[in-house]
Write a protein that holds these residues in place. Sequence first.
Motif, PDB file in Angstrom:
ATOM      1  N   VAL A 182      -3.708  -0.200  -2.466  1.00 22.25           N
ATOM      2  CA  VAL A 182      -2.743  -1.234  -2.838  1.00 22.25           C
ATOM      3  C   VAL A 182      -1.663  -0.638  -3.735  1.00 22.25           C
ATOM      4  N   ALA A 183      -2.062   0.103  -4.751  1.00 22.20           N
ATOM      5  CA  ALA A 183      -1.085   0.761  -5.623  1.00 22.20           C
ATOM      6  C   ALA A 183      -0.226   1.730  -4.820  1.00 22.20           C
ATOM      7  N   GLY A 184      -0.834   2.402  -3.828  1.00 21.75           N
ATOM      8  CA  GLY A 184      -0.075   3.331  -3.006  1.00 21.75           C
ATOM      9  C   GLY A 184       1.032   2.653  -2.231  1.00 21.75           C
ATOM     10  N   VAL A 185       0.745   1.529  -1.594  1.00 24.10           N
ATOM     11  CA  VAL A 185       1.774   0.836  -0.819  1.00 24.10           C
ATOM     12  C   VAL A 185       2.754   0.114  -1.734  1.00 24.10           C
ATOM     13  N   PHE A 186       2.325  -0.212  -2.958  1.00 22.66           N
ATOM     14  CA  PHE A 186       3.240  -0.847  -3.909  1.00 22.66           C
ATOM     15  C   PHE A 186       4.343   0.103  -4.352  1.00 22.66           C
ATOM     16  N   ALA A 187       4.198   1.396  -4.097  1.00 22.99           N
ATOM     17  CA  ALA A 187       5.250   2.349  -4.463  1.00 22.99           C
ATOM     18  C   ALA A 187       6.571   2.016  -3.779  1.00 22.99           C
ATOM     19  N   ILE A 188       6.524   1.322  -2.632  1.00 23.05           N
ATOM     20  CA  ILE A 188       7.752   0.953  -1.916  1.00 23.05           C
ATOM     21  C   ILE A 188       8.341  -0.341  -2.447  1.00 23.05           C
ATOM     22  N   LEU A 189       7.541  -1.164  -3.161  1.00 22.26           N
ATOM     23  CA  LEU A 189       8.028  -2.475  -3.578  1.00 22.26           C
ATOM     24  C   LEU A 189       9.162  -2.371  -4.584  1.00 22.26           C
ATOM     25  N   THR A 190       9.076  -1.424  -5.520  1.00 19.45           N
ATOM     26  CA  THR A 190      10.179  -1.277  -6.468  1.00 19.45           C
ATOM     27  C   THR A 190      11.467  -0.880  -5.755  1.00 19.45           C
ATOM     28  N   LYS A 191      11.332  -0.167  -4.649  1.00 21.09           N
ATOM     29  CA  LYS A 191      12.525   0.273  -3.930  1.00 21.09           C
ATOM     30  C   LYS A 191      13.142  -0.857  -3.115  1.00 21.09           C
ATOM     31  N   VAL A 192      12.398  -1.953  -2.911  1.00 17.92           N
ATOM     32  CA  VAL A 192      13.009  -3.135  -2.305  1.00 17.92           C
ATOM     33  C   VAL A 192      14.070  -3.698  -3.247  1.00 17.92           C
ATOM     34  N   GLY A 193      13.759  -3.719  -4.554  1.00 22.09           N
ATOM     35  CA  GLY A 193      14.755  -4.149  -5.527  1.00 22.09           C
ATOM     36  C   GLY A 193      15.946  -3.213  -5.586  1.00 22.09           C
TER      37      GLY A 193
END
Length: 538
Positions: free
Chosen positions: A252-263
């Motif tokens: 989960v933390a691994g895939v969350f690495a892309i979430l900040t880049k959505v912003g």
Amino acid sequence: MSGWLQHLPILPVVLPLFAGAAMLLFSETRRRARTILALTSTIAQLVVAIMLLGMSGGLIAAPWSGEVGVYALSDWAAPFGIVLVVDRLSAIMLTLGVTLGLATLVYSLARWERAGTHFLPLSQFLLMGISGAFLTGDLFNLFVFFEVLLAASYGLVLHGSGATRVKAGLHYIVVNLVASLLFLVAASLIYGVTGTLNMAELALRIPLLTGDERALVDAAAALLGVVFLVKAGAWPLNFWLVAAYGAAAAPVAGVFAILTKVGVYGLLRFETLLGDAAPAPFGGEWMFYTGLATIATGTLGMLAAQQLDRLAGCTVIVSSGTLLTAFGFDGYALTGPGLFYLVSSVLASGAFFMVIEMAERGRAIAADLLAVSFEAFGLQDPQDPRQIESVVGFPIPAAMAFLGLAFVLCAVLLTGLPPLSGFVGKFTLLVAAIAFEPGPGSNAPHPGLFIAALLISGFAGVVALSRIGVRIFWSTERSVPRLQWIEAVPVTALLLLCVALAGGAGPAMTYFNATARYLEGSGYVEAVLPAATEGFGR
């Protein structure tokens, strides 16, 4: 075949939607069926994303003319209908997101998807939201896809058990719910003033606003900028990130690495569409100094971190700050190098979160499995080696050598040491910053501030990672970690992609620089609103 190809832009949204919904029809005991469906869906999404990447870059024949593909749902053209837009930027982000999603999905199949319910459907809905956010052409559906990915992330961040995870997860949920409220208010204000939420039409109408109307739009843009900065993990709105990412399950933390880049993507998209008419949060000095402050807080966090999971969260903050600072320069001189750095940092961060879990496992396997209780896996005696093996697996050959090498590669990538893609990304950013010349009469910040921040953050990362790495891998109180091949393969794949990115740095930079040049023009608006030059939206 061309008739099918024209529907490719909708597939990254439709495939995970139907796959996730179908998996909910299977009981939790039918793990094989769920696993096959999840893998098939994600692999298909990756194939589609790669095809769209090739089409947007002219490497594959596209069913549309020009650089931009516009998919009108129900054949209703913009601005009245909902459109998905495929250009170089959205294709890069889409491919990156699905690649990371596939790697973390494979990693989770070792045991993490058994730590709670509905992990696989939630992972599909998360990919649906991420893909839709990168492809949508209007502000309201950007809000919708944000909510889809956030709703899925709420379940994933709480996946498993443990008081630490629940506490950090609730903070994450509250902060993002407030951000979603601000997003809705901002979108409502913008629609009330401009009469549209289509991004291309906003690019035409906002520059024409004056007086009170322009003041209202600027206020709405400030709220929207706050939303994107929360998603990007920018200072001072990133207080939730380190704890939430550190407590989440490894995939989960691994895939969350892309979430900040959505912003970050949202900020860059509106900055490039609005150009000189962009309000304060989108580009310019405001974004530049926000990025510098974010780099500073992330750097201090790395030096202060005593656990690897918190250190990894701080590296995510530093990468977001680096991108915000680079995109805050006047013009687009640093956009191409920034995109190269973005791809490298996301791949490396995703791999790092998974490496951390495997490395820590050897030190405290019977303690807490990184905050996931043994009850979640049906273990009654956490000291029984046979029960531990049923969850974690058996030692693979040269496990410590693999983990040590993977840790070093992640450290090299995240700190920007040669010779991997992290170094290439930072080096190109430094070269572009040194060569940057502000326009006449410009009050642009001095590039020396960015250069110093980039070098200091890299040095601090080397110090922090070396200190914790020595303690973990040279400790005499650890046992040989028990790994499974299915855990080693996705980490290896992500690191090899970074190696390939470094080896193909020339062609990659050519593509990213071409993306930057495309963003300077009006190709997006002309493709979405071909009638704009005939008076509509003017």
